[in-house]
Design an enzyme around this catalytic site. Structure first.
Site, PDB file in Angstrom:
ATOM      1  N   HIS A 166       0.856  -1.201   0.000  1.00 31.67           N
ATOM      2  CA  HIS A 166       0.000   0.000   0.000  1.00 31.67           C
ATOM      3  C   HIS A 166       0.886   1.242   0.000  1.00 31.67           C
ATOM      4  O   HIS A 166       1.274   1.746   1.058  1.00 31.67           O
ATOM      5  CB  HIS A 166      -0.916  -0.024   1.235  1.00 31.67           C
ATOM      6  CG  HIS A 166      -1.984   1.028   1.231  1.00 31.67           C
ATOM      7  ND1 HIS A 166      -3.302   0.776   1.557  1.00 31.67           N
ATOM      8  CD2 HIS A 166      -1.944   2.348   0.922  1.00 31.67           C
ATOM      9  CE1 HIS A 166      -4.002   1.893   1.471  1.00 31.67           C
ATOM     10  NE2 HIS A 166      -3.200   2.868   1.084  1.00 31.67           N
ATOM     11  N   PRO A 200      -3.940   8.169 -12.444  1.00 27.83           N
ATOM     12  CA  PRO A 200      -3.713   8.952 -13.662  1.00 27.83           C
ATOM     13  C   PRO A 200      -4.595  10.193 -13.605  1.00 27.83           C
ATOM     14  O   PRO A 200      -5.801  10.085 -13.473  1.00 27.83           O
ATOM     15  CB  PRO A 200      -4.141   8.013 -14.795  1.00 27.83           C
ATOM     16  CG  PRO A 200      -4.661   6.772 -14.170  1.00 27.83           C
ATOM     17  CD  PRO A 200      -4.589   6.882 -12.688  1.00 27.83           C
ATOM     18  N   ARG A 201      -3.951  11.346 -13.656  1.00 24.80           N
ATOM     19  CA  ARG A 201      -4.711  12.597 -13.506  1.00 24.80           C
ATOM     20  C   ARG A 201      -5.277  13.067 -14.845  1.00 24.80           C
ATOM     21  O   ARG A 201      -4.934  12.540 -15.892  1.00 24.80           O
ATOM     22  CB  ARG A 201      -3.801  13.675 -12.909  1.00 24.80           C
ATOM     23  CG  ARG A 201      -3.793  13.689 -11.399  1.00 24.80           C
ATOM     24  CD  ARG A 201      -2.757  14.645 -10.853  1.00 24.80           C
ATOM     25  NE  ARG A 201      -1.436  14.032 -10.737  1.00 24.80           N
ATOM     26  CZ  ARG A 201      -0.302  14.703 -10.661  1.00 24.80           C
ATOM     27  NH1 ARG A 201      -0.299  16.016 -10.703  1.00 24.80           N
ATOM     28  NH2 ARG A 201       0.853  14.065 -10.552  1.00 24.80           N
ATOM     29  N   ASP A 209      -9.644   7.785  -8.119  1.00 26.39           N
ATOM     30  CA  ASP A 209      -9.914   8.808  -7.101  1.00 26.39           C
ATOM     31  C   ASP A 209     -11.430   8.905  -6.948  1.00 26.39           C
ATOM     32  O   ASP A 209     -12.133   9.291  -7.884  1.00 26.39           O
ATOM     33  CB  ASP A 209      -9.313  10.152  -7.538  1.00 26.39           C
ATOM     34  CG  ASP A 209      -9.433  11.216  -6.450  1.00 26.39           C
ATOM     35  OD1 ASP A 209     -10.353  11.102  -5.599  1.00 26.39           O
ATOM     36  OD2 ASP A 209      -8.626  12.149  -6.454  1.00 26.39           O
ATOM     37  N   GLU A 213     -12.122   4.260   6.236  1.00 28.04           N
ATOM     38  CA  GLU A 213     -10.967   5.029   6.701  1.00 28.04           C
ATOM     39  C   GLU A 213     -11.424   6.087   7.713  1.00 28.04           C
ATOM     40  O   GLU A 213     -10.650   6.568   8.525  1.00 28.04           O
ATOM     41  CB  GLU A 213     -10.295   5.695   5.484  1.00 28.04           C
ATOM     42  CG  GLU A 213      -8.928   6.271   5.762  1.00 28.04           C
ATOM     43  CD  GLU A 213      -8.270   6.904   4.544  1.00 28.04           C
ATOM     44  OE1 GLU A 213      -8.857   6.862   3.435  1.00 28.04           O
ATOM     45  OE2 GLU A 213      -7.162   7.449   4.700  1.00 28.04           O
ATOM     46  N   ASP A 227       1.651   3.564   3.217  1.00 21.00           N
ATOM     47  CA  ASP A 227       0.656   4.493   2.661  1.00 21.00           C
ATOM     48  C   ASP A 227       1.353   5.614   1.873  1.00 21.00           C
ATOM     49  O   ASP A 227       1.279   5.636   0.646  1.00 21.00           O
ATOM     50  CB  ASP A 227      -0.216   5.091   3.769  1.00 21.00           C
ATOM     51  CG  ASP A 227      -1.603   5.481   3.301  1.00 21.00           C
ATOM     52  OD1 ASP A 227      -1.950   5.156   2.148  1.00 21.00           O
ATOM     53  OD2 ASP A 227      -2.351   6.106   4.085  1.00 21.00           O
TER      54      ASP A 227
HETATM   55  C1  LIG Z   1      -3.875   9.308   3.944  1.00 21.53           C
HETATM   56  N1  LIG Z   1      -4.861   8.403   3.456  1.00 21.53           N
HETATM   57  C2  LIG Z   1      -5.295   8.342   2.150  1.00 21.53           C
HETATM   58  N2  LIG Z   1      -6.604   8.059   1.941  1.00 21.53           N
HETATM   59  C3  LIG Z   1      -7.116   8.043   0.705  1.00 21.53           C
HETATM   60  N3  LIG Z   1      -6.416   8.295  -0.394  1.00 21.53           N
HETATM   61  C4  LIG Z   1      -5.107   8.585  -0.252  1.00 21.53           C
HETATM   62  C5  LIG Z   1      -4.483   8.605   1.012  1.00 21.53           C
HETATM   63  N4  LIG Z   1      -3.187   8.888   0.823  1.00 21.53           N
HETATM   64  C6  LIG Z   1      -3.013   9.054  -0.526  1.00 21.53           C
HETATM   65  N5  LIG Z   1      -4.181   8.883  -1.173  1.00 21.53           N
HETATM   66  C7  LIG Z   1      -4.461   9.037  -2.609  1.00 21.53           C
HETATM   67  O1  LIG Z   1      -3.223   9.041  -3.319  1.00 21.53           O
HETATM   68  C8  LIG Z   1      -3.078  10.264  -4.053  1.00 21.53           C
HETATM   69  C9  LIG Z   1      -1.627  10.645  -4.141  1.00 21.53           C
HETATM   70  O2  LIG Z   1      -0.910   9.705  -4.920  1.00 21.53           O
HETATM   71  P1  LIG Z   1      -1.062   9.562  -6.507  1.00 21.53           P
HETATM   72  O3  LIG Z   1      -1.183  10.931  -7.099  1.00 21.53           O
HETATM   73  O4  LIG Z   1      -2.271   8.712  -6.766  1.00 21.53           O
HETATM   74  O5  LIG Z   1       0.205   8.869  -6.919  1.00 21.53           O
HETATM   75  C10 LIG Z   1      -3.952  11.236  -3.289  1.00 21.53           C
HETATM   76  O6  LIG Z   1      -4.316  12.340  -4.103  1.00 21.53           O
HETATM   77  C11 LIG Z   1      -5.136  10.367  -2.891  1.00 21.53           C
HETATM   78  O7  LIG Z   1      -6.027  10.213  -3.968  1.00 21.53           O
HETATM   79 ZN   LIG Z   2      -3.879   4.829   1.128  1.00 24.68          ZN
END
Ligand SMILES: CNc1ncnc2c1ncn2[C@@H]1O[C@H](COP(=O)(O)O)[C@@H](O)[C@H]1O
Ligand SMILES: [Zn+2]
Length: 354
Positions: free
Chosen positions: A24, A108-109, A148, A211, A293
Site C-alpha cells: 500500500h 492517472p490525472r 480517485d 478510513e 501508505d
Molecule cells: C492518507 N490516506 C489516504 N486516503 C485516501 N487516499 C489517499 C491517502 N493517501 C493518498 N491517497 C491518494 O493518493 C493520491 C496521491 O498519490 P497519486 O497521485 O495517486 O500517486 C492522493 O491524491 C489520494 O487520492
Molecule cells: Zn492509502
C-alpha cells in the site's frame, strides 16, 4: 552501556535487513525529501517549501489537511519527466529499505493537470518500473491503477478500461485497481459498476474502506464485491463504531487488511499507536500487512513501520518475521512470484537469526 547501544543498533539493522513486502504505497505520497528538493529546484516559481509537502515527527494533521498536502505535491509533479523521476526514485528507495516486492499505486490525472493523457501517465510509471529492473534493482514492482473516488462514475470507468488494457499489454506489471481519494467525498455506490467490471476482467481490487467513521453502508456495499484486499479498515470493528457483521464478512472471506500505523496516527484517524486497530486484527489472527501508505508525506519507511508495530505491541523478531513472510500470500502478483519470494525469505532467514 556499550552493550545497550549495540543492542539498539542491532535492532535497527534487523528491521532494515528484514525482507519486506509493501502493498500500500501511493506514488505521489511516497516522494522522499531529496526528490522533493529536486522538484522544488526545477520549479522555484511555485514558491513551495518542503515543509508544505511532509508531516514531520510528532506533528499531526486532520485528514483534510493531508489532502491539501497532496494538492501541493501534485503541483510539483506535473510533467512526464517529473513522474518518471519520482517513480524511479521511489522504487529505488523502497529497494534500499529492504523491500523485495512492491505494489505501487497511482492515480492517472486529467490531461489539463499534467499535459499527459491518462494512458501516457500509466506508460510513464511502467517505464520507471522497467528502468529500475534493467538497472538491476533487487525488487519486483507491480502497478495498481488508482481511482480517485471524488471523480465519480465516468472517470472510474475510464480508468478501469485503461487498467484492463494495460493488464493485457504490460507483461503482467499492471495487476489491479485501487480505490482511494478523500473518503469524505463521493460514495462507493457510484463506483460499484466500474469496480465490478474490473473484477470481472481479472484485475485485483484493493479498496480503501472505512478510513473514517460512519461509512458502514458503503463498506457493506463494497465488501459484497468482495475486494481482494482492504486499505486501512480503521472503523470496521464494533469497538470504534463499526459492526460485528462487517467484521464477520471480512473474516469469512479472509480479506487481507493493509495497515498503515504512522499514516493513521499523523492523519488523526486513530488516537495513538497503541490504540491502532492492528491490535484488533492481529489478535484475531486475521491476515494483516504492514504498509507505509505515503512514506514521503508521513516521513517514514517500511522498516520503521515494522519496528513501530513491534515496539508498540511487543512482537518478537520471530513474530515480525512471520508477519513479513505472511504478506507474500497477499500479493496480487502471480503464484510463481510468491514462490520466488518464499525462496528469497528462506535464503535470508539464517542471516537475520544467526
Ligand atoms: C492518507 N490516506 C489516504 N486516503 C485516501 N487516499 C489517499 C491517502 N493517501 C493518498 N491517497 C491518494 O493518493 C493520491 C496521491 O498519490 P497519486 O497521485 O495517486 O500517486 C492522493 O491524491 C489520494 O487520492
Ligand atoms: Zn492509502
Amino acid at each position: 552501556l556499550a552493550d545497550c547501544l549495540y543492542f539498539v543498533m542491532d535492532n535497527d539493522v534487523f528491521y532494515r535487513e528484514l525482507p519486506k513486502v509493501e502493498l500500500h504505497a501511493h506514488l505521489n505520497g511516497s516522494v522522499s525529501a531529496q526528490t522533493i528538493e529536486k522538484l522544488i529546484s526545477r520549479k522555484p516559481h511555485l514558491n513551495i517549501e518542503h515543509s508544505m509537502t511532509a508531516i514531520g515527527k510528532g506533528q499531526r494533521r486532520t485528514l483534510d489537511e493531508c489532502f491539501e498536502v497532496f494538492r501541493v505535491i501534485h503541483k510539483l509533479v506535473d510533467t512526464e519527466e517529473d513522474i518518471l523521476m519520482v517513480a524511479t526514485d521511489v522504487i529505488k528507495e523502497f529497494a534500499a529499505d529492504g523491500v523485495k516486492y512492491l505494489e505501487l499505486r497511482s492515480t492517472p490525472r486529467e490531461e489539463r493537470d499534467t499535459g499527459l493523457t491518462k494512458k501516457t501517465y500509466i506508460e510513464t510509471v511502467i517505464k520507471a518500473i522497467q528502468k529500475c529492473k534493467e538497472e538491476g534493482a533487487d525488487i519486483d514492482v507491480r502497478f495498481l491503477v488508482a481511482i480517485d473516488r471524488r471523480n465519480g462514475t465516468e472517470v472510474a470507468l475510464e480508468t478501469v478500461n485503461l487498467a484492463e488494457e494495460f493488464m493485457l499489454s504490460s507483461d503482467g506489471l499492471v495487476v489491479g485497481v485501487d480505490l482511494s481519494g478523500d473518503p469524505t467525498v463521493g460514495h462507493g455506490k457510484d463506483l460499484l459498476p466500474a469496480l465490478q467490471k474490473a473484477k470481472n476482467s481479472g484485475l485485483k481490487l484493493s479498496l480503501h474502506l472505512s478510513e473514517i467513521p460512519s461509512q458502514l453502508d458503503e463498506s457493506d456495499l463494497l465488501l459484497s464485491l468482495p475486494p481482494d484486499r482492504i486499505g486501512h479498515g480503521t472503523f470496521l470493528h464494533p469497538e470504534v463504531g463499526g459492526s460485528q457483521s462487517l467484521v464477520n464478512k471480512v473474516v469469512q472471506k479472509k480479506i487481507p487488511i493493509e495497515l498503515c500505523l504512522t499514516s493513521n496516527v499523523k492523519g488523526n484517524t486513530v488516537p495513538c499507536y497503541s490504540k491502532h486497530h492492528f491490535k484488533y486484527w492481529y489478535e484475531l489472527g486475521h491476515p494483516t500487512v504492514i504498509c507505509t501508505d505515503d512514506k514521503g508525506v508521513f516521513c517514514t519507511d517500511l522498516s520503521q513501520e515494522y519496528q513501530l508495530a513491534a515496539s508498540t505491541f511487543g512482537l518478537s523478531h520471530e513474530a515480525v518475521w512471520k508477519l513479513s513472510q505472511q504478506a507474500i500470500d497477499c500479493i496480487f502478483g502471480p503464484e510463481i512470484v510468491k514462490q520466488q519470494l518464499q525462496e528469497k525469505w528462506n535464503d535470508l532467514h539464517p542471516q537475520l537469526f544467526k
